[in-house]
Design a protein around this motif. Sequence first.
Motif, PDB file in Angstrom:
ATOM      1  N   VAL A  62       0.889  -1.160   0.000  1.00 32.23           N
ATOM      2  CA  VAL A  62       0.000   0.000   0.000  1.00 32.23           C
ATOM      3  C   VAL A  62       0.926   1.208   0.000  1.00 32.23           C
ATOM      4  O   VAL A  62       1.822   1.296   0.845  1.00 32.23           O
ATOM      5  N   PRO A  63       0.749   2.134  -0.947  1.00 27.76           N
ATOM      6  CA  PRO A  63       1.638   3.302  -0.977  1.00 27.76           C
ATOM      7  C   PRO A  63       1.617   4.066   0.340  1.00 27.76           C
ATOM      8  O   PRO A  63       0.585   4.213   0.984  1.00 27.76           O
ATOM      9  N   ARG A  64       2.793   4.536   0.728  1.00 26.60           N
ATOM     10  CA  ARG A  64       2.921   5.334   1.946  1.00 26.60           C
ATOM     11  C   ARG A  64       2.650   6.797   1.617  1.00 26.60           C
ATOM     12  O   ARG A  64       2.636   7.204   0.468  1.00 26.60           O
ATOM     13  N   VAL A  65       2.453   7.588   2.649  1.00 28.44           N
ATOM     14  CA  VAL A  65       2.074   8.988   2.467  1.00 28.44           C
ATOM     15  C   VAL A  65       3.107   9.743   1.632  1.00 28.44           C
ATOM     16  O   VAL A  65       2.745  10.497   0.732  1.00 28.44           O
ATOM     17  N   PHE A  66       4.402   9.552   1.877  1.00 28.63           N
ATOM     18  CA  PHE A  66       5.405  10.297   1.095  1.00 28.63           C
ATOM     19  C   PHE A  66       5.300   9.947  -0.386  1.00 28.63           C
ATOM     20  O   PHE A  66       5.509  10.802  -1.251  1.00 28.63           O
ATOM     21  N   GLN A  67       4.950   8.697  -0.701  1.00 28.01           N
ATOM     22  CA  GLN A  67       4.792   8.299  -2.098  1.00 28.01           C
ATOM     23  C   GLN A  67       3.551   8.946  -2.707  1.00 28.01           C
ATOM     24  O   GLN A  67       3.579   9.416  -3.846  1.00 28.01           O
ATOM     25  N   LEU A  68       2.491   8.995  -1.938  1.00 25.64           N
ATOM     26  CA  LEU A  68       1.256   9.616  -2.423  1.00 25.64           C
ATOM     27  C   LEU A  68       1.443  11.114  -2.629  1.00 25.64           C
ATOM     28  O   LEU A  68       0.959  11.682  -3.608  1.00 25.64           O
ATOM     29  N   GLU A  69       2.165  11.769  -1.730  1.00 30.04           N
ATOM     30  CA  GLU A  69       2.451  13.197  -1.892  1.00 30.04           C
ATOM     31  C   GLU A  69       3.262  13.434  -3.163  1.00 30.04           C
ATOM     32  O   GLU A  69       2.994  14.382  -3.915  1.00 30.04           O
ATOM     33  N   ALA A  70       4.226  12.576  -3.423  1.00 28.19           N
ATOM     34  CA  ALA A  70       5.064  12.722  -4.614  1.00 28.19           C
ATOM     35  C   ALA A  70       4.262  12.506  -5.896  1.00 28.19           C
ATOM     36  O   ALA A  70       4.410  13.262  -6.859  1.00 28.19           O
ATOM     37  N   ILE A  71       3.393  11.506  -5.903  1.00 26.22           N
ATOM     38  CA  ILE A  71       2.627  11.266  -7.127  1.00 26.22           C
ATOM     39  C   ILE A  71       1.600  12.371  -7.369  1.00 26.22           C
ATOM     40  O   ILE A  71       1.355  12.733  -8.508  1.00 26.22           O
ATOM     41  N   LEU A  72       1.043  12.912  -6.293  1.00 33.83           N
ATOM     42  CA  LEU A  72       0.120  14.041  -6.478  1.00 33.83           C
ATOM     43  C   LEU A  72       0.852  15.253  -7.038  1.00 33.83           C
ATOM     44  O   LEU A  72       0.310  15.975  -7.880  1.00 33.83           O
ATOM     45  N   ALA A  73       2.072  15.476  -6.584  1.00 37.68           N
ATOM     46  CA  ALA A  73       2.857  16.583  -7.138  1.00 37.68           C
ATOM     47  C   ALA A  73       3.046  16.378  -8.643  1.00 37.68           C
ATOM     48  O   ALA A  73       2.815  17.292  -9.441  1.00 37.68           O
ATOM     49  N   THR A  74       3.423  15.181  -9.032  1.00 40.80           N
ATOM     50  CA  THR A  74       3.624  14.873 -10.454  1.00 40.80           C
ATOM     51  C   THR A  74       2.324  15.048 -11.241  1.00 40.80           C
ATOM     52  O   THR A  74       2.307  15.699 -12.284  1.00 40.80           O
ATOM     53  N   LEU A  75       1.242  14.471 -10.734  1.00 45.51           N
ATOM     54  CA  LEU A  75      -0.043  14.543 -11.443  1.00 45.51           C
ATOM     55  C   LEU A  75      -0.569  15.969 -11.553  1.00 45.51           C
ATOM     56  O   LEU A  75      -1.280  16.295 -12.495  1.00 45.51           O
ATOM     57  N   ASN A  76      -0.206  16.811 -10.586  1.00 45.74           N
ATOM     58  CA  ASN A  76      -0.657  18.199 -10.592  1.00 45.74           C
ATOM     59  C   ASN A  76       0.352  19.149 -11.236  1.00 45.74           C
ATOM     60  O   ASN A  76       0.223  20.364 -11.131  1.00 45.74           O
ATOM     61  N   HIS A  78       3.633  19.596 -10.634  1.00 49.44           N
ATOM     62  CA  HIS A  78       4.641  20.189  -9.761  1.00 49.44           C
ATOM     63  C   HIS A  78       5.871  19.293  -9.684  1.00 49.44           C
ATOM     64  O   HIS A  78       5.783  18.081  -9.858  1.00 49.44           O
ATOM     65  N   ASP A  79       6.996  19.905  -9.400  1.00 49.11           N
ATOM     66  CA  ASP A  79       8.219  19.152  -9.170  1.00 49.11           C
ATOM     67  C   ASP A  79       8.232  18.666  -7.735  1.00 49.11           C
ATOM     68  O   ASP A  79       7.584  19.239  -6.862  1.00 49.11           O
ATOM     69  N   SER A  80       8.995  17.618  -7.510  1.00 53.59           N
ATOM     70  CA  SER A  80       9.180  17.154  -6.135  1.00 53.59           C
ATOM     71  C   SER A  80      10.563  16.538  -6.005  1.00 53.59           C
ATOM     72  O   SER A  80      11.134  16.061  -6.984  1.00 53.59           O
ATOM     73  N   ILE A  81      11.072  16.597  -4.816  1.00 53.35           N
ATOM     74  CA  ILE A  81      12.335  15.944  -4.491  1.00 53.35           C
ATOM     75  C   ILE A  81      12.026  14.926  -3.413  1.00 53.35           C
ATOM     76  O   ILE A  81      11.426  15.250  -2.388  1.00 53.35           O
ATOM     77  N   ILE A  82      12.416  13.699  -3.663  1.00 46.96           N
ATOM     78  CA  ILE A  82      12.160  12.624  -2.718  1.00 46.96           C
ATOM     79  C   ILE A  82      13.487  12.201  -2.114  1.00 46.96           C
ATOM     80  O   ILE A  82      14.396  11.789  -2.832  1.00 46.96           O
ATOM     81  N   THR A  83      13.585  12.307  -0.826  1.00 48.78           N
ATOM     82  CA  THR A  83      14.770  11.867  -0.120  1.00 48.78           C
ATOM     83  C   THR A  83      14.380  10.679   0.743  1.00 48.78           C
ATOM     84  O   THR A  83      13.605  10.815   1.686  1.00 48.78           O
ATOM     85  N   ALA A  84      14.885   9.514   0.378  1.00 46.14           N
ATOM     86  CA  ALA A  84      14.581   8.292   1.117  1.00 46.14           C
ATOM     87  C   ALA A  84      15.716   7.311   0.884  1.00 46.14           C
ATOM     88  O   ALA A  84      16.401   7.364  -0.136  1.00 46.14           O
TER      89      ALA A  84
END
Length: 140
Positions: A62-76, A78-84
């Motif tokens: 199940v996608p975690r919140v940081f993944q969902l935030e990143a995909i929403l940025a992409t779909l909307n 926006h750029d995003s930087i994921i540090t994990a």
Amino acid sequence: MDVNSIIQAVQEASMEGLDSFARSLIQERLPTDYIETLSDKDKTDVLRACLLVYILTATTIVPRVFQLEAILATLNGHDSIITAGTGCGKTLCLIIPNLLRPDTISVTISPLKRLQITQVNECMKYGISTISINEDTPND
């Protein structure tokens, strides 16, 4: 049921249907607190993402919140930087937008050939046509 049929069924479902199905299927693993903060459009995308990943991974992810935030940025748009850390699920952030918008094309730049191979293999598991282009790619 094949991958394309699953994607189509989830794409065509209403937000209410998605919400009901996700809550009953995924239950306590669904990030409901986060989902409740979203607009209807984003909530629909997140529910679709959760259901698609959950079903296509045979109920293991199940996608975690940081993944969902990143995909929403992409779909909307926006750029995003994921540090994990290694193995935390950054590749899934690349896959989910392609599952939600299957008629789109995306380009990912990965500096390591081993990472390119991993990302291609992961995308193929979800039925996403993917190629890697690097110095080993034939010129023809």
